[in-house]
Scaffold this motif. Structure first.
Motif, short mmCIF file in Angstrom:
data_model
loop_
_atom_site.label_atom_id
_atom_site.label_comp_id
_atom_site.label_asym_id
_atom_site.label_seq_id
_atom_site.Cartn_x
_atom_site.Cartn_y
_atom_site.Cartn_z
N LEU A 1 0.83 -1.21 0.00
CA LEU A 1 0.00 0.00 0.00
C LEU A 1 0.87 1.25 0.00
O LEU A 1 0.57 2.23 -0.70
CB LEU A 1 -0.93 0.00 1.22
N LEU A 2 1.94 1.22 0.78
CA LEU A 2 2.85 2.37 0.83
C LEU A 2 3.54 2.58 -0.52
O LEU A 2 3.64 3.71 -1.01
CB LEU A 2 3.87 2.15 1.94
N LEU A 3 4.00 1.49 -1.14
CA LEU A 3 4.63 1.59 -2.45
C LEU A 3 3.65 2.18 -3.47
O LEU A 3 4.00 3.06 -4.25
CB LEU A 3 5.10 0.21 -2.92
N LEU B 1 4.27 5.65 -5.50
CA LEU B 1 4.30 5.68 -6.97
C LEU B 1 3.18 6.53 -7.55
O LEU B 1 3.39 7.27 -8.51
CB LEU B 1 4.22 4.24 -7.52
N SER B 2 1.99 6.46 -6.97
CA SER B 2 0.87 7.27 -7.43
C SER B 2 1.16 8.75 -7.25
O SER B 2 0.89 9.57 -8.14
CB SER B 2 -0.41 6.91 -6.68
N SER B 3 1.73 9.10 -6.11
CA SER B 3 2.06 10.50 -5.84
C SER B 3 3.14 11.01 -6.80
O SER B 3 3.04 12.13 -7.31
CB SER B 3 2.53 10.68 -4.40
N LEU B 4 4.15 10.19 -7.05
CA LEU B 4 5.21 10.59 -7.99
C LEU B 4 4.66 10.78 -9.40
O LEU B 4 5.02 11.74 -10.09
CB LEU B 4 6.34 9.56 -7.98
N LEU B 5 3.78 9.86 -9.81
CA LEU B 5 3.17 10.01 -11.13
C LEU B 5 2.33 11.27 -11.22
O LEU B 5 2.37 11.99 -12.22
CB LEU B 5 2.31 8.79 -11.46
N LEU B 6 1.56 11.54 -10.18
CA LEU B 6 0.73 12.74 -10.18
C LEU B 6 1.58 14.00 -10.23
O LEU B 6 1.26 14.95 -10.95
CB LEU B 6 -0.18 12.75 -8.95
N LEU B 7 2.70 14.01 -9.49
CA LEU B 7 3.61 15.17 -9.52
C LEU B 7 4.30 15.30 -10.88
O LEU B 7 4.50 16.40 -11.37
CB LEU B 7 4.65 15.05 -8.41
N ILE C 1 3.18 14.16 -13.87
CA ILE C 1 2.25 14.45 -14.97
C ILE C 1 1.52 15.76 -14.74
O ILE C 1 1.30 16.53 -15.67
CB ILE C 1 1.29 13.27 -15.16
N GLY C 2 1.13 16.03 -13.50
CA GLY C 2 0.56 17.32 -13.17
C GLY C 2 -0.94 17.45 -13.27
O GLY C 2 -1.54 18.20 -12.53
N LYS C 3 -1.58 16.73 -14.18
CA LYS C 3 -3.02 16.85 -14.35
C LYS C 3 -3.68 15.50 -14.08
O LYS C 3 -3.21 14.47 -14.54
CB LYS C 3 -3.38 17.30 -15.76
N PHE C 4 -4.80 15.53 -13.35
CA PHE C 4 -5.48 14.29 -13.01
C PHE C 4 -6.00 13.60 -14.27
O PHE C 4 -5.93 12.38 -14.39
CB PHE C 4 -6.63 14.54 -12.04
N GLN C 5 -6.53 14.36 -15.22
CA GLN C 5 -7.08 13.77 -16.44
C GLN C 5 -6.00 13.04 -17.23
O GLN C 5 -6.23 11.95 -17.76
CB GLN C 5 -7.73 14.85 -17.31
N ALA C 6 -4.80 13.61 -17.29
CA ALA C 6 -3.70 12.95 -17.99
C ALA C 6 -3.28 11.68 -17.26
O ALA C 6 -3.00 10.65 -17.89
CB ALA C 6 -2.51 13.91 -18.11
N LEU C 7 -3.25 11.73 -15.93
CA LEU C 7 -2.91 10.53 -15.15
C LEU C 7 -3.97 9.45 -15.33
O LEU C 7 -3.66 8.27 -15.45
CB LEU C 7 -2.80 10.91 -13.66
#
Length: 196
Positions: free
Chosen positions: A89-91, A95-101, A103-109
């Protein structure tokens, strides 16, 4: 499907295409602002339930892979009190937080995740055909109803969805494919290290 049919019955296609929340807009026409608010609350509850379900089921993939020695054993750790795969869960959260940072936009993620998920769905379903040919004598306690038509239709539908996703968001689709393709040699090298 019934919800989509109702929305398309109430709203013209141009209004649906330009609307940010077509379901709320359709109910606003039928039941006023109270109806639109009710739909928005229902959608928020549905999104939260989906988020929780996806988080818990998504973390079980690296957890199970770690138990099978396909991933590092630390990811198989279970929390002593809550009995959850806390390391996985921590991993997943990191990883989700890094991807969001990145990519920057929720729709793109979201587009990236959809492309990656449906690529895996297509590949996983296609393995039914591979294993039926490669291991014809293996006992099969569960059979796919409508084989081979149903899995073939699913793989075809997944590929169509991938094609539309690629046409709509080519940058994120390519990025998702690269991430998946980079994971294959990493997994292979890890397996070779374990075999030594």
């Amino acid at each position: 499907m019934l919800t989509n049919a109702a929305i398309q019955y109430v709203l013209p296609a141009a209004a649906i295409a330009s609307a940010e929340r077509p379901a709320a807009d359709a109910l606003r026409l039928v039941a006023g602002n109270f109806g639109a608010g009710l739909v928005s609350v229902g959608m928020a509850v549905s999104i939260c339930a989906t988020f929780v379900g996806s988080s818990l089921s998504g973390a079980r993939v690296p957890f199970a892979a770690a138990q099978d020695r396909l991933f590092p054993p630390a990811l198989a750790a279970i929390h002593p009190r809550f009995r959850t795969p806390w390391a996985s869960l921590l991993l997943q959260a990191v990883l989700s937080s890094l991807l969001l940072l990145a990519i920057g936009k929720f729709q793109a993620l979201f587009s990236l995740a959809i492309f990656s998920e449906w690529l895996f769905y297509a590949l996983t379903t296609a393995t039914v055909f591979v294993f039926r040919v490669r291991e014809p004598q293996t006992p099969r306690p569960y059979r796919v109803t409508g084989y081979p038509v149903v899995p073939a239709l699913f793989v075809l539908a997944a590929l169509v969805l991938l094609a539309f996703s690629f046409a709509d968001e080519p940058r994120n689709s390519v990025f998702g494919a690269i991430v998946i393709l980079c994971g294959i040699p990493v997994h292979y090298l890890y397996q070779r290290r374990l075999a030594r």
